[in-house]
Design an enzyme around this catalytic site. Structure first.
Site, mmCIF file in Angstrom:
data_model
loop_
_atom_site.group_PDB
_atom_site.id
_atom_site.type_symbol
_atom_site.label_atom_id
_atom_site.label_comp_id
_atom_site.label_asym_id
_atom_site.label_seq_id
_atom_site.Cartn_x
_atom_site.Cartn_y
_atom_site.Cartn_z
ATOM 1 N N ARG A 1 -54.685 -0.450 33.662
ATOM 2 C CA ARG A 1 -56.043 -0.448 33.623
ATOM 3 C C ARG A 1 -56.290 1.007 32.820
ATOM 4 N NH1 ARG A 1 -56.063 -3.533 38.296
ATOM 5 N NH2 ARG A 1 -55.922 -1.539 38.929
ATOM 6 N N GLU B 1 -53.095 4.169 48.081
ATOM 7 C CA GLU B 1 -53.560 3.807 49.138
ATOM 8 C C GLU B 1 -52.373 2.510 49.889
ATOM 9 O OE1 GLU B 1 -58.381 2.610 50.345
ATOM 10 O OE2 GLU B 1 -57.559 2.430 47.928
#
Length: 181
Positions: free
Chosen positions: A64, A101
């Site tokens: 993105r 993460e």
């Protein structure tokens, strides 16, 4: 940025519960990208602190960050540099391993993507734990970039990723924040 604009941008972002794993609320910017006004306003707000400055390159983090980075580079009259996952770039690269993460990965950049001393802004859609952005900053510095800032549409402050980037001496600019993961 006014509170009203911040609220409109935040409302343009879709939240998907329990993705990619239970307990995570995924912040999906594809709805913001699909809203012409919100997308334009987000780009304007990300560009604003550097309007009129000499920015040589915008480095967008896959994937993105490519969308946002292309638009930022256009607005700033700068070049664009893709920061990609391992094995995606066709020429000589510099690579770094980093923590996500949800696990580990590697990213790379072309060795000749930035000339020594060029002023660069790093961009991605979201900063969570900061591992990806930290790796991008380190890669860019390794090839000689002067990293002026890291910019993101979304911050997840509880994960302290923005603090990790600031600890590298890189200012962080975000548009909206969300509680939780």
């Amino acid at each position: 940025m006014t509170a009203t604009i911040s609220r409109i941008l935040k409302d343009a972002i879709r939240t998907i519960p329990d993705y990619p794993k239970p307990g995570v609320e995924f912040r999906d910017i594809t709805t913001l990208l699909g809203d012409a006004w919100a997308f334009r306003r987000a780009i304007d707000e990300l560009v604003q602190p550097w309007a009129g400055a000499k920015i040589d390159k915008v480095a967008g983090i896959e994937a993105r960050g490519f969308i946002l980075g292309g638009a930022l580079a256009h607005q700033l009259s700068s070049g664009f540099v893709p920061v990609r996952k391992k094995g995606k770039l066709p020429h000589d690269t510099v690579r770094i391993a980093y923590s996500l993460e949800y696990g580990l990965d590697e990213m790379e950049i072309h060795k000749d993507a930035v000339k020594p001393g060029e002023k660069v802004i790093v961009v991605d859609d979201l900063i969570a734990t900061g591992g990806t952005a930290e790796a991008a900053v380190k890669l860019l510095r390794e090839i000689g970039a002067d990293v002026l800032a890291a910019v993101f549409v979304i911050d997840l402050p509880v994960l302290k990723g923005a603090d990790k980037i600031r600890a590298l001496g890189v200012p962080v600019h975000t548009l909206v924040s969300f509680d939780g993961h």
